[in-house]
Enzyme design. Structure first.
Site, PDB file in Angstrom:
ATOM      1  N   PRO A  76      79.103-102.208  90.923  1.00 27.72           N
ATOM      2  CG  PRO A  76      78.771-102.145  93.220  1.00 27.72           C
ATOM      3  CD  PRO A  76      79.782-101.800  92.166  1.00 27.72           C
ATOM      4  CE1 TYR A  77      75.318 -96.233  86.011  1.00 30.58           C
ATOM      5  CE2 TYR A  77      77.410 -96.888  85.032  1.00 30.58           C
ATOM      6  CZ  TYR A  77      76.199 -96.231  84.934  1.00 30.58           C
ATOM      7  OH  TYR A  77      75.870 -95.576  83.772  1.00 30.58           O
ATOM      8  N   GLY A  78      77.609-100.977  87.042  1.00 31.29           N
ATOM      9  CA  GLY A  78      77.654-101.736  85.783  1.00 31.29           C
ATOM     10  C   GLY A  78      76.695-102.917  85.811  1.00 31.29           C
TER      11      GLY A  78
END
Ligand code: NAD
Length: 312
Positions: free
Chosen positions: A148-150
């Site tokens: 999700p960060y990416g």
């Protein structure tokens, strides 16, 4: 040049701000001291900067700041503020990533419309690539983040692109590959490895340790960031990787040498969202930015270890 550095109290942002101030550039930093890691660490990052008459810090989140005033007379924006770290970006925490990484970026870009900004340099990440791309990773590969960060970093990169195309904001996105060195965030690999060795505890490794990373020494990442502010092609994206691609298991041998202490490895379950390999093709950054990373992994690890032991 007059610079605005977002995330100035952080690991890379504090080094970048120091480099700019040392070069005679007036810098306004903004940081809201998120609780991702302790404020005391960020205060230490700021110690040298606080002594400089060319540096001033605005404490607050981008969403709450008076952005038009903050951007007054600014010629260069370095947007490093973010909620970093892959592993915590799942579940309800994703909201925090959306707010700091996506929404804050859009607000800042919007505030840049019509301002005489020469470059808006955005700190993106190798995390945008995911596991399906050919190695070495090229900027024109199809990004498919596995965390999700990416996804939030890719969304912010796309916002940079569209504000360039639609509103002529001269954005340049840099995909940093695992940055390390003095002040590295405490959640990152080398910080955790060195602390474990210092406390004579086993070094926690997620997975089999055969995953590879292209490590980038922080001074090299900063040089690329400063170069992007003058030489980066507006609308462009650049890989910034140090060229030290190694397996984690080989890093442990180097850590043994650097610390002169024995090292025990504790294998933990692989983490969702961790990429298997990262490896930057830096042809574009070398050509356009004159990027030439100069610090070997062993030199960089020594510098980080010396910094960590000096602070104890
Ligand atoms: P960091 O957490 O040390 O620094 C980020 C700083 O931004 C923190 O001090 C935080 O308090 C601040 N911040 C977060 N949201 C904010 C907001 N809305 N308003 C104001 N301040 C805010 O992280 P870092 O390792 O220095 O990373 C800097 C940038 O580089 C981030 O954008 C990160 O995603 C990117 N990046 C880092 C790496 C790496 O290896 N360290 C790799 C790829 C990309």
């Amino acid at each position: 040049m007059k610079a605005l550095v977002t995330g100035a109290a952080g690991f890379i942002g504090s080094h970048l701000s120091e480099r700019l101030v040392d070069a005679g550039v007036p810098v306004t930093g903004i940081d809201c001291f998120t609780d991702f890691y302790p404020r005391a660490i960020k205060e230490r990052n700021l110690e040298r900067l606080r002594e400089s008459p060319r540096f001033s810090l605005v404490e607050g989140a981008l969403a709450d700041a008076d952005l038009p005033t903050l951007l007054d007379d600014v010629t260069h924006v370095f947007h490093l503020a973010a909620q970093a770290g892959v592993r915590r970006s799942w579940g309800r925490e994703f909201h925090i990533y959306s707010v700091h990484n996506v929404e804050a970026t859009q607000l800042l870009l919007e505030a840049c419309i019509g301002k005489p900004i020469e470059r808006f340099v955005f700190a993106s990440s190798s995390s945008v690539y995911g596991d399906e791309v050919a190695l070495p990773m090229r900027e024109d590969a199809r990004p498919q983040p596995v965390s999700p960060y990416g996804v939030t970093k890719l969304a912010a990169e796309q916002l940079c692109y569209l504000y360039h195309v639609n509103h002529s904001v001269p954005t340049v996105s840099l995909r940093y590959f695992t940055v390390y060195g003095p002040r590295q965030r405490p959640d990152m690999g080398f910080s955790r490895f060195f602390s474990a060795v210092a406390r004579d505890q086993p070094v926690p490794v997620f997975g089999d340790g055969r995953q590879t990373r292209d490590f980038t020494f922080v001074a090299d990442a900063v040089s690329a960031t400063v170069a992007a502010a003058t030489r980066g092609k507006p609308g462009g994206v650049y890989n910034i990787g140090g060229g030290s691609r190694v397996q984690l298991l080989d890093v442990f041998e180097l850590i043994r040498q650097v610390t002169g202490r024995p090292l025990r490895v504790e294998r933990l379950e692989p983490q969702r969202g961790d990429m298997r390999d990262t490896y930057a093709d830096t042809t574009r950054a070398r050509a356009d930015l004159g990027f030439a990373p100069g610090v070997t992994l062993e030199q960089g690890l020594r510098a980080q270890y010396e910094w960590m032991t000096a602070g104890q």
